[in-house]
Design a protein around this motif. Sequence first.
Motif, PDB file in Angstrom:
ATOM      1  N   ILE A 384      40.554 -61.623  10.251  1.00  8.39           N
ATOM      2  CA  ILE A 384      39.635 -60.959  11.057  1.00  8.39           C
ATOM      3  C   ILE A 384      40.477 -60.023  12.096  1.00  8.39           C
ATOM      4  O   ILE A 384      40.060 -59.073  12.058  1.00  8.39           O
ATOM      5  CB  ILE A 384      39.002 -62.280  11.964  1.00  8.39           C
ATOM      6  CG1 ILE A 384      38.118 -63.062  11.099  1.00  8.39           C
ATOM      7  CG2 ILE A 384      38.239 -61.358  12.939  1.00  8.39           C
ATOM      8  CD1 ILE A 384      37.830 -64.174  11.759  1.00  8.39           C
ATOM      9  N   PHE A 385      41.547 -60.373  12.524  1.00 10.49           N
ATOM     10  CA  PHE A 385      42.260 -59.461  13.064  1.00 10.49           C
ATOM     11  C   PHE A 385      42.863 -58.172  12.525  1.00 10.49           C
ATOM     12  O   PHE A 385      42.678 -57.210  12.962  1.00 10.49           O
ATOM     13  CB  PHE A 385      43.644 -60.344  13.897  1.00 10.49           C
ATOM     14  CG  PHE A 385      44.586 -59.432  14.520  1.00 10.49           C
ATOM     15  CD1 PHE A 385      44.088 -59.042  15.815  1.00 10.49           C
ATOM     16  CD2 PHE A 385      45.765 -59.173  13.993  1.00 10.49           C
ATOM     17  CE1 PHE A 385      44.927 -58.291  16.616  1.00 10.49           C
ATOM     18  CE2 PHE A 385      46.558 -58.228  14.918  1.00 10.49           C
ATOM     19  CZ  PHE A 385      46.255 -57.944  16.224  1.00 10.49           C
ATOM     20  N   ALA A 386      43.178 -58.556  11.251  1.00  7.03           N
ATOM     21  CA  ALA A 386      43.892 -57.431  10.364  1.00  7.03           C
ATOM     22  C   ALA A 386      42.739 -56.291  10.010  1.00  7.03           C
ATOM     23  O   ALA A 386      42.776 -55.093  10.200  1.00  7.03           O
ATOM     24  CB  ALA A 386      44.506 -58.089   9.111  1.00  7.03           C
ATOM     25  N   VAL A 387      41.525 -57.020   9.833  1.00  7.24           N
ATOM     26  CA  VAL A 387      40.284 -56.112   9.404  1.00  7.24           C
ATOM     27  C   VAL A 387      39.971 -55.474  10.705  1.00  7.24           C
ATOM     28  O   VAL A 387      39.697 -54.043  10.681  1.00  7.24           O
ATOM     29  CB  VAL A 387      39.289 -56.864   8.958  1.00  7.24           C
ATOM     30  CG1 VAL A 387      37.900 -56.173   8.965  1.00  7.24           C
ATOM     31  CG2 VAL A 387      39.421 -57.503   7.648  1.00  7.24           C
ATOM     32  N   THR A 388      39.923 -55.876  12.001  1.00  7.93           N
ATOM     33  CA  THR A 388      39.721 -55.130  13.279  1.00  7.93           C
ATOM     34  C   THR A 388      40.525 -54.097  13.458  1.00  7.93           C
ATOM     35  O   THR A 388      40.349 -53.135  13.842  1.00  7.93           O
ATOM     36  CB  THR A 388      39.400 -56.217  14.414  1.00  7.93           C
ATOM     37  OG1 THR A 388      38.393 -57.392  13.957  1.00  7.93           O
ATOM     38  CG2 THR A 388      38.900 -55.271  15.561  1.00  7.93           C
ATOM     39  N   LEU A 389      42.014 -54.526  13.264  1.00  9.20           N
ATOM     40  CA  LEU A 389      42.922 -53.605  13.484  1.00  9.20           C
ATOM     41  C   LEU A 389      42.853 -52.478  12.397  1.00  9.20           C
ATOM     42  O   LEU A 389      43.142 -51.201  12.967  1.00  9.20           O
ATOM     43  CB  LEU A 389      44.248 -54.206  13.422  1.00  9.20           C
ATOM     44  CG  LEU A 389      45.741 -53.336  13.479  1.00  9.20           C
ATOM     45  CD1 LEU A 389      45.812 -52.851  14.891  1.00  9.20           C
ATOM     46  CD2 LEU A 389      46.742 -54.200  13.254  1.00  9.20           C
ATOM     47  N   SER A 390      42.515 -52.495  11.182  1.00  7.82           N
ATOM     48  CA  SER A 390      42.451 -51.445  10.214  1.00  7.82           C
ATOM     49  C   SER A 390      41.332 -50.659  10.466  1.00  7.82           C
ATOM     50  O   SER A 390      41.211 -49.298  10.198  1.00  7.82           O
ATOM     51  CB  SER A 390      42.095 -51.992   8.844  1.00  7.82           C
ATOM     52  OG  SER A 390      40.898 -52.599   8.792  1.00  7.82           O
ATOM     53  N   ILE A 391      40.233 -50.932  11.447  1.00  6.80           N
ATOM     54  CA  ILE A 391      39.104 -49.906  11.612  1.00  6.80           C
ATOM     55  C   ILE A 391      39.334 -48.752  12.390  1.00  6.80           C
ATOM     56  O   ILE A 391      39.216 -47.623  12.055  1.00  6.80           O
ATOM     57  CB  ILE A 391      37.921 -50.822  12.318  1.00  6.80           C
ATOM     58  CG1 ILE A 391      37.444 -51.617  11.202  1.00  6.80           C
ATOM     59  CG2 ILE A 391      36.844 -49.978  12.656  1.00  6.80           C
ATOM     60  CD1 ILE A 391      36.878 -51.184   9.942  1.00  6.80           C
ATOM     61  N   PRO A 392      40.104 -48.973  13.585  1.00  9.46           N
ATOM     62  CA  PRO A 392      40.579 -47.679  14.246  1.00  9.46           C
ATOM     63  C   PRO A 392      41.681 -46.885  13.770  1.00  9.46           C
ATOM     64  O   PRO A 392      41.690 -45.662  14.000  1.00  9.46           O
ATOM     65  CB  PRO A 392      41.078 -48.266  15.671  1.00  9.46           C
ATOM     66  CG  PRO A 392      41.436 -49.833  15.485  1.00  9.46           C
ATOM     67  CD  PRO A 392      40.360 -50.227  14.221  1.00  9.46           C
ATOM     68  N   LEU A 393      42.417 -47.610  13.112  1.00 10.28           N
ATOM     69  CA  LEU A 393      43.498 -46.818  12.059  1.00 10.28           C
ATOM     70  C   LEU A 393      42.720 -45.787  11.092  1.00 10.28           C
ATOM     71  O   LEU A 393      43.285 -44.722  11.008  1.00 10.28           O
ATOM     72  CB  LEU A 393      44.595 -47.602  11.539  1.00 10.28           C
ATOM     73  CG  LEU A 393      45.540 -48.651  12.627  1.00 10.28           C
ATOM     74  CD1 LEU A 393      46.378 -49.636  11.781  1.00 10.28           C
ATOM     75  CD2 LEU A 393      46.378 -47.645  13.369  1.00 10.28           C
ATOM     76  N   LEU A 394      41.959 -46.409  10.563  1.00  7.70           N
ATOM     77  CA  LEU A 394      40.976 -45.550   9.383  1.00  7.70           C
ATOM     78  C   LEU A 394      40.519 -44.769  10.076  1.00  7.70           C
ATOM     79  O   LEU A 394      40.023 -43.462   9.629  1.00  7.70           O
ATOM     80  CB  LEU A 394      40.233 -46.423   8.573  1.00  7.70           C
ATOM     81  CG  LEU A 394      40.937 -47.500   7.748  1.00  7.70           C
ATOM     82  CD1 LEU A 394      39.828 -48.501   6.741  1.00  7.70           C
ATOM     83  CD2 LEU A 394      41.742 -46.698   6.776  1.00  7.70           C
ATOM     84  N   LEU A 395      39.811 -44.973  11.441  1.00 10.98           N
ATOM     85  CA  LEU A 395      39.087 -43.697  11.920  1.00 10.98           C
ATOM     86  C   LEU A 395      40.202 -42.605  12.410  1.00 10.98           C
ATOM     87  O   LEU A 395      39.661 -41.431  12.224  1.00 10.98           O
ATOM     88  CB  LEU A 395      38.575 -44.295  13.203  1.00 10.98           C
ATOM     89  CG  LEU A 395      37.765 -43.479  14.177  1.00 10.98           C
ATOM     90  CD1 LEU A 395      36.539 -42.663  13.291  1.00 10.98           C
ATOM     91  CD2 LEU A 395      37.254 -44.045  15.468  1.00 10.98           C
TER      92      LEU A 395
END
Length: 650
Positions: A384-395
């Motif tokens: 869950i932490f990795a998915v949440t971290l990937s969202i702003p990086l992908l943005l």
Amino acid sequence: MSSIHPFAPYRCWHALRRWVMPLLVLLWGLQGMAATPVITLSGDTAAFTVDGTVDVLAETGPTSGLLPVMRGARGTFVEKPADERFALGPERAIWIHLRVQRGADTPADWSLNVPLPYIDSLELYVVDSHGAVQTQKAGDTLALRHWDYPSVYPDFRLFLRDTRPVDLYLRASNYRDIEIPLRLSTGAEREQQRTLELVFCGTMLGSLLMLFTWCGLRYWETHETTEAWYLVYTVLMALVSAQAMGLANQWFWPYTPGWANYASVVLPLMGVGASTLFLRTVSATDVRHPVLDKVLLWFGAASAALILMEWALRRDVAAQLHGIYFLLGPLLAVFATLRIWRDGSPLGPWLFAAYAPQGLAVLYMAAQMLHLFPVAWQSRYYMIFAVTLSIPLLLHALTLRISQRLNIRGRARVSDTQDALTGLLVRERFMDHVQHAVHRASYDRLPGAIVVIEVANYQHIQAQLGLTVAEQCLLRGVVKLHRVLRDVDPAGRLDIARFGVVLDGVGSRDAVNERMVSLIASGLIPLPGLHPEVTLHFHVAAVVLDEVHPDPRTVIDELCDLLDGIAPRSRRPIRFLEAPTTLPAPLERDSDFDPPEAELVETPPMARPPAPSQPPRPLTPMPKLASRTDTTSSNPAFDPTVPAALDERP
């Protein structure tokens, strides 16, 4: 001697069957219970996970309830490690027997929880010392309203009235093999755990919601298709995270146990497929890597087929295929990001930073499904932490991608208006500025000047040092040209080494000379970084629009002709276009009504008149005429605007 009753043996057997045999079975059961180790609940350890060994009984077929299990009709309990992967399936279940006993100074309120939101069914039977049985049920195949204690994962309450041992029988069923972690904690400690879990989950989902809102506002303004894909991806990742935490079953579909049972597999499959397709969209692999683009496309589309297999095949068989898909997805994503990073794309580092942690989490979960690693229920929090971290990086990567596209569109839009090498206006666009300048000078009487500048030694530099150095010198010349211009002065490239400039507000030759002398002087300074030293020789041809009113269609050609007449080493590198000299018009007759020359008759000269006999009369002054102003004011029919009066004629 007394006689024996003929039915005495039968009566003895009946009494033995009625009283002795149940007593033996009860003693055998008590002996089995006595062999079960007792877990002491003390106040020093408010929360712990059951480790060591537990008594396990495998059950095949439909369940027959607790009593046959207690009596031993379904088999005997055997000791197995608590962290063992139990063989479960559609027709297989297990019973776990625990015996707990609290201390005298320990609170009576305890909790037994199994931190697996995706387990199918759990049934807990609590048998106290008085023989009373309490039943509690949980699992994603059971609607949340039927849970005795609704939570994000199965959680059971234990109320230990006294300090005597209490037997716990837990029946677990699932569609595939699984490890079942058992955690015991006091009621107060359990509330703190639940609070921390909800705070963590709320923070992660709140962050995703904020990013979704922000990107939604951006899409509302730009209407970019890529940002629409990002919105879909963010929503899907939020659902995957909520399902992994157990919040989706509690908040979104608490009354649909059928979908809640399949959502723990369907949503992760959709997440892996969407991640692959979003990576393909953001990185634009169809431009540089067509083969990799097709692989990403087909791999992302394969998630739909695997989702259908969840209903077409047996779930335990489909789980093996899902594990392989979960294993290949992160590897493919990491390989694609490394390939993009290797090509020098600015998106590469950000995509790798986004997909690498997420890929590690999915790889570990896939290895758990394939029985390569033991099940660690804490791994879902890392995912869950990795998915949440990937969202702003992908943005951020998406923002870089959109910026690149806007820059490319801007360059494509200005490619027909700006020169590709120097960034100046092309000849056609510069001629529009020349026409406007001549029009302003002719009709609005606004001062201005048109200047054509040439790098006279460009051909020599190209012949001696090559085209690359010559173009670099040309760019240096453009930089020097911008230093003597204002931001409002348009400049264009007329030829290979010729530039045109429109100087608005310059109405004298001295002002033009001042700027051009600074330009020529800066060109004579050797260019830094070039060996041998290179200087630029500027030649200038200009026209001041207050002195000359040229034809806007030919003024540039006239200035270029003036430049061609300047010698390469002339001491007068600045020339001005002079006004053309006007010749006097020939004298011709004014009217065609004069008679032809043949009809003209020569008349003899007149004789000199005789002298007057009387003296001439003195001249008398003529009466003074009224001024023009008085005449105009006295005559109301007089119109001083002759052109307007002429326009009113029929």
